[in-house]
Design an enzyme around this catalytic site. Structure first.
Site, PDB file in Angstrom:
ATOM      1  N   ILE A  22      52.406 -15.533  29.879  1.00 29.96           N
ATOM      2  CA  ILE A  22      53.490 -16.501  29.929  1.00 29.96           C
ATOM      3  C   ILE A  22      54.069 -16.595  31.337  1.00 29.96           C
ATOM      4  O   ILE A  22      54.342 -17.696  31.831  1.00 29.96           O
ATOM      5  CB  ILE A  22      54.583 -16.138  28.909  1.00 29.96           C
ATOM      6  CG1 ILE A  22      54.050 -16.304  27.479  1.00 29.96           C
ATOM      7  CG2 ILE A  22      55.819 -17.014  29.105  1.00 29.96           C
ATOM      8  CD1 ILE A  22      54.987 -15.777  26.402  1.00 29.96           C
ATOM      9  N   VAL A  65      59.874  -3.695  37.262  1.00 29.05           N
ATOM     10  CA  VAL A  65      61.223  -4.144  36.908  1.00 29.05           C
ATOM     11  C   VAL A  65      62.107  -3.030  36.366  1.00 29.05           C
ATOM     12  O   VAL A  65      63.330  -3.188  36.290  1.00 29.05           O
ATOM     13  CB  VAL A  65      61.177  -5.301  35.888  1.00 29.05           C
ATOM     14  CG1 VAL A  65      60.482  -6.519  36.476  1.00 29.05           C
ATOM     15  CG2 VAL A  65      60.521  -4.874  34.577  1.00 29.05           C
ATOM     16  N   TYR A 156      58.905  -2.311  20.206  1.00 25.08           N
ATOM     17  CA  TYR A 156      58.866  -3.671  20.739  1.00 25.08           C
ATOM     18  C   TYR A 156      59.964  -4.544  20.129  1.00 25.08           C
ATOM     19  O   TYR A 156      60.685  -5.252  20.840  1.00 25.08           O
ATOM     20  CB  TYR A 156      57.485  -4.278  20.478  1.00 25.08           C
ATOM     21  CG  TYR A 156      57.290  -5.630  21.110  1.00 25.08           C
ATOM     22  CD1 TYR A 156      57.067  -5.760  22.478  1.00 25.08           C
ATOM     23  CD2 TYR A 156      57.319  -6.793  20.342  1.00 25.08           C
ATOM     24  CE1 TYR A 156      56.885  -6.995  23.069  1.00 25.08           C
ATOM     25  CE2 TYR A 156      57.128  -8.034  20.920  1.00 25.08           C
ATOM     26  CZ  TYR A 156      56.919  -8.127  22.281  1.00 25.08           C
ATOM     27  OH  TYR A 156      56.745  -9.367  22.861  1.00 25.08           O
ATOM     28  N   THR A 190      47.704 -14.486  25.012  1.00 26.11           N
ATOM     29  CA  THR A 190      47.853 -13.840  26.314  1.00 26.11           C
ATOM     30  C   THR A 190      47.046 -12.546  26.330  1.00 26.11           C
ATOM     31  O   THR A 190      46.703 -12.006  25.274  1.00 26.11           O
ATOM     32  CB  THR A 190      49.327 -13.500  26.598  1.00 26.11           C
ATOM     33  OG1 THR A 190      49.764 -12.496  25.655  1.00 26.11           O
ATOM     34  CG2 THR A 190      50.212 -14.736  26.473  1.00 26.11           C
ATOM     35  N   TYR A 211      52.266 -18.583   9.999  1.00 20.58           N
ATOM     36  CA  TYR A 211      52.643 -19.607  10.968  1.00 20.58           C
ATOM     37  C   TYR A 211      52.425 -20.995  10.360  1.00 20.58           C
ATOM     38  O   TYR A 211      51.314 -21.336   9.952  1.00 20.58           O
ATOM     39  CB  TYR A 211      51.812 -19.459  12.242  1.00 20.58           C
ATOM     40  CG  TYR A 211      52.141 -18.203  13.007  1.00 20.58           C
ATOM     41  CD1 TYR A 211      52.947 -18.251  14.140  1.00 20.58           C
ATOM     42  CD2 TYR A 211      51.672 -16.957  12.579  1.00 20.58           C
ATOM     43  CE1 TYR A 211      53.272 -17.095  14.831  1.00 20.58           C
ATOM     44  CE2 TYR A 211      52.002 -15.801  13.266  1.00 20.58           C
ATOM     45  CZ  TYR A 211      52.807 -15.873  14.390  1.00 20.58           C
ATOM     46  OH  TYR A 211      53.133 -14.730  15.065  1.00 20.58           O
TER      47      TYR A 211
END
Length: 251
Positions: A22, A65, A156, A190, A211
């Site tokens: 992304i 980060v 997560y 991804t 979905y």
């Protein structure tokens, strides 16, 4: 009129996690719309290769980060080389799919450090630069797992749920000048999700019948929403969370 509102000409945007997925899609779309992009990732080779394909105003910065001192230097470099920072996209992230009974404390901390603490560190470091900009904005990447978790994603899901709450808190504190929004992607094609194409933690393939659109999402589809939130078209949006998940969280 709509195209004018999402015109990113000469906007200066820092994108974390730009080495792939992304983040890379966001950097490419911003560059196509005329933005000057600082591509940040701990994989320096990946962001260097990406920046070289974009334009002369794109720069690459290797940074983790979760390291505050490294991020501070990276933001200062981006500000100097781009001539300022108008927007930040917090896309850096890692995933761990493991039953909670088998999840080590080190694995838990690694996910929280990158996904949640990293988002905080980058956002905090960016505030002084954004306050000097016109229509500054931060877009954080949460996840459909924050809205509707599945088994095996404790670390997560917790990290991305924290990103949602952090986004709202930042929006309340940094308004009216700086807008802060988040998106919740679903199953996106991804490299980070590559293993989920066939199985999840040695289980069956991820069921697409969860979905409504019955397919994986493309990174460019998510990037388009992020660019919208950075733009003047979203000038009255802050503290919002948009599900870009093919209908997963309602279906």
């Amino acid at each position: 009129m709509a195209e004018e509102l999402v015109n990113m000409q000469n906007r200066r945007v820092l994108v974390t996690g730009a080495g792939s997925g992304i983040g890379a899609a966001v950097a490419r779309q911003l560059a196509r719309l005329g933005a000057r992009v600082a591509c940040l990732d701990r994989d320096g080779a990946a962001v260097t290769a990406l920046a070289e394909t974009l334009q002369a105003d794109a720069i690459a910065i290797a940074a983790d980060v979760s390291d505050g001192a490294v991020v501070a230097r990276a933001l200062a470099e981006a500000d100097e080389k781009l001539g300022g920072i108008d927007g930040v996209v917090n896309s850096a992230g890692i995933v761990s799919v493991k039953p909670v009974t088998e999840l080590s404390l080190d694995a838990w901390r690694a996910v929280i450090d990158v996904n949640l603490t990293g988002t905080f560190i980058v956002s905090q470091a960016a505030i002084p630069y954004l306050r000097r900009a016109t229509n500054p904005a931060i877009v954080n990447i949460s996840s459909a797992q924050a809205l509707s978790p599945i088994a095996g994603t404790s670390a997560y899901s917790a990290s991305k749920g924290g990103v949602l709450s952090l986004t709202r808190a930042l929006a309340a504190e940094l308004g009216p000048q700086i807008r802060v929004n988040s998106i919740c992607p679903g199953l996106i094609d991804t490299p980070m999700n590559e293993s989920l194409k066939t199985k999840a933690d040695d289980g069956p393939p991820v069921p697409l019948d969860r979905y409504a659109l019955r397919r994986w999402g493309d990174p460019d589809e998510v990037a388009a929403t992020i660019v919208f939130l950075l733009s003047s078209a979203a000038s009255y949006m802050t503290g919002a969370s948009l599900a870009v998940d093919g209908g997963r969280t309602y279906h």
